[in-house]
Design a protein around this motif. Structure first.
Motif: not given
Ligand SMILES: Cc1cc2nc3c(=O)[nH]c(=O)nc-3n(C[C@H](O)[C@H](O)[C@H](O)COP(=O)(O)OP(=O)(O)OC[C@H]3O[C@@H](n4cnc5c(N)ncnc54)[C@H](O)[C@@H]3O)c2cc1C
Length: 447
Positions: A9, A35, A45, A48, A121-122, A154, A183, A214, A216, A284, A289
């Motif tokens: 997911v 999405k 984000c 970096a 697809s949610n 995920a 943020c 920050w 960058f 996340d 993180v």
């Molecule tokens: C403002 C900000 C600044 C940041 N800066 C940094 C940085 O500089 N460097 C760094 O390493 N990290 C940074 N982070 C953290 C980083 O963005 C995340 O840790 C990372 O993107 C997490 O990846 P992920 O795959 O776990 O989640 P995500 O990238 O959030 O992906 C999750 C996916 O799940 C999908 N989703 C959610 N709910 C559902 C659902 N119900 N059904 C189907 N799909 C769903 C979402 O649409 C998304 O595409 C930052 C975060 C924020 C908020």
């Protein structure tokens, strides 16, 4: 109805690497993402990512359209800007990426290996039974159902599977508000870029309490600028940005905003149950993180990869119970999670420091620049409390800071020791967690 081997997911960094791994091994893998395909990767984000993550995961480093800029290290500025810690090393050098381009590359990895994608697809509901996991998702207004042997959550900060299964597992569905950072971030065109290739972090407990600001570089005359504030402070970061940040930094004068947006990040230790029967949590959704700098792209990719590998092992053993999937939390804790626990304690310390304490602590170099780096690599801090620093700080009425820092280092060490004994068997997790929670309560009671 088709039964999938693995459903992931979310098609973020964690989800794509998990799906790439399971699809590569021939497992029938489906990614469900809310999405539309073309927006996958796009995210508010800091953008970096450290080079060491690419090395660890054996991934090509960003190039071409995907590479917005390079980062040679980090400069941490004290609140009064009188002291700057310059940390240049592998851990802190890397890339500023174009998030969409980067995300699309990770998605291609998964799809090229044979994973299927249901985009737009949610996922709305998840039910775990003895022999399957059933997921309901909404697409084009219609609620559909799919079945799988294993699900990997995920879904980022939404953590939809975690929320739906929280009461079954016996955990809180969301992170505590004090462990969240809210943020605001802009990508802006500026007249002059930052004159160096460092990422700049500004500590300031008045403007960004419990977080930081920050700046960058993000390509030619473009910067990524933002701030995070501990959510429990109930302060709107956009208001602070508009009122103070724009004025504080000359670089932002006459800026042209390309994108502005908000986001939330959990800065805490990893989720208690990274695995459950037929379920794993990555990125996340599993709070992976780094609690100090909030970077989570690298650790999301790592946890995605490790959870995917564990799903493959489960198929080899034909056992999807928590006992088999437990090898994922063991591997994650060893490689990244233990350090996260140590840094989480350091984060709690930093969040209680005043600007004055941060100014004096940094000026006296209570932790040396090179040890800041070591701390972020190991989750342990080495103190540099010299007689001179003690005299100066006593004279300034900051002896409490020394004591607080000393206690913090001790608890970080104890937490790491406890993590070295992370249970090999999930039935022991409960008592292990009690010990860890006791340590936290003790530490927090005297902060
Ligand atoms: C403002 C900000 C600044 C940041 N800066 C940094 C940085 O500089 N460097 C760094 O390493 N990290 C940074 N982070 C953290 C980083 O963005 C995340 O840790 C990372 O993107 C997490 O990846 P992920 O795959 O776990 O989640 P995500 O990238 O959030 O992906 C999750 C996916 O799940 C999908 N989703 C959610 N709910 C559902 C659902 N119900 N059904 C189907 N799909 C769903 C979402 O649409 C998304 O595409 C930052 C975060 C924020 C908020």
């Amino acid at each position: 109805m088709v039964k999938w081997d693995v459903i992931v997911v979310g098609a973020g960094a964690a989800g794509c690497l998990a799906a790439e791994c399971t699809a590569r091994k021939g497992l029938k893998t489906l990614i469900i993402e809310r999405k539309p395909m073309e927006r996958i990767g796009q995210k508010t984000c800091g953008d970096a990512v450290g080079i060491h993550h690419f090395k660890r995961l054996n991934l090509d480093t960003p190039k071409g359209e995907e590479l917005a800029d390079i980062m040679e290290g980090i400069m941490v500025h004290s609140p009064d800007d009188q002291t700057v810690f310059k940390v240049a090393s592998e851990e802190y050098s890397g890339f500023v990426v174009d998030r969409r381009e980067f995300g699309q590359r990770l998605l291609r990895y998964a799809l090229d290996r044979g994973a299927e994608l249901y985009d737009s697809s949610n996922v709305r509901d998840v039910v775990v039974t003895d022999d399957a996991v059933k997921l309901k998702y909404r697409r084009n207004g219609k609620l559909e159902e799919v079945t799988t042997s294993v699900v990997i959550d995920a879904s980022g900060m939404n953590g939809i599977v975690r929320k739906k299964l929280a009461s079954l597992i016996g955990v809180s569905p969301t992170a505590h508000i004090s462990d969240l950072e809210i943020c605001y971030r802009e990508i802006v065109k500026v007249k002059e870029p930052i004159p160096d290739k460092f990422g700049h972090i500004y500590l300031n407990q008045e403007l960004s309490p419990g977080g930081y600001i920050w700046i960058f570089n993000h390509g030619e005359n473009v910067i990524n600028v933002g701030l995070g504030i501990q959510m429990s402070k109930k302060i709107n970061p956009k208001e602070i940005y508009d009122k103070f940040i724009i004025k504080k930094f000359d670089i932002l004068k006459n800026r042209e905003v390309i994108h502005g947006g908000g986001g939330v990040v959990a800065v805490r230790r990893p989720f208690e149950y990274l695995a459950w029967n037929r379920v794993m949590f990555a990125g996340d959704a599993a709070y992976t993180v780094n609690p100090i700098h909030g970077g989570g792209i690298g650790s999301s990719m790592l946890s995605g990869r490790l959870s995917g590998e564990t799903a493959v092992e489960a198929f080899e053993k034909e056992d999807f119970s928590i006992n088999t999937l437990w090898s994922y939390p063991i591997k994650y804790m060893k490689e990244y999670g233990s350090k996260q626990v140590g840094l989480d304690i350091f984060r709690l310390f930093l969040q209680t420091c005043t600007n004055d304490e941060l100014n004096h602590g940094m000026r006296q170099k209570l932790i040396k620049e090179e040890d800041v780096l070591r701390a972020s690599l190991t989750g342990e801090v080495k103190l540099n409390i010299t007689d001179k620093a003690t005299r100066v700080l006593r004279g300034l009425g900051h002896l409490k800071l020394l004591l607080k820092l000393g206690r913090t280092a001790k608890y970080m060490k104890e937490a790491k020791k406890l993590c070295a004994n992370f249970p090999k068997d999930p039935s022991r997790l409960h008592s292990w967690l009690s010990e860890l929670n006791k340590l936290y309560v003790e530490y927090k009671s005297n902060l």
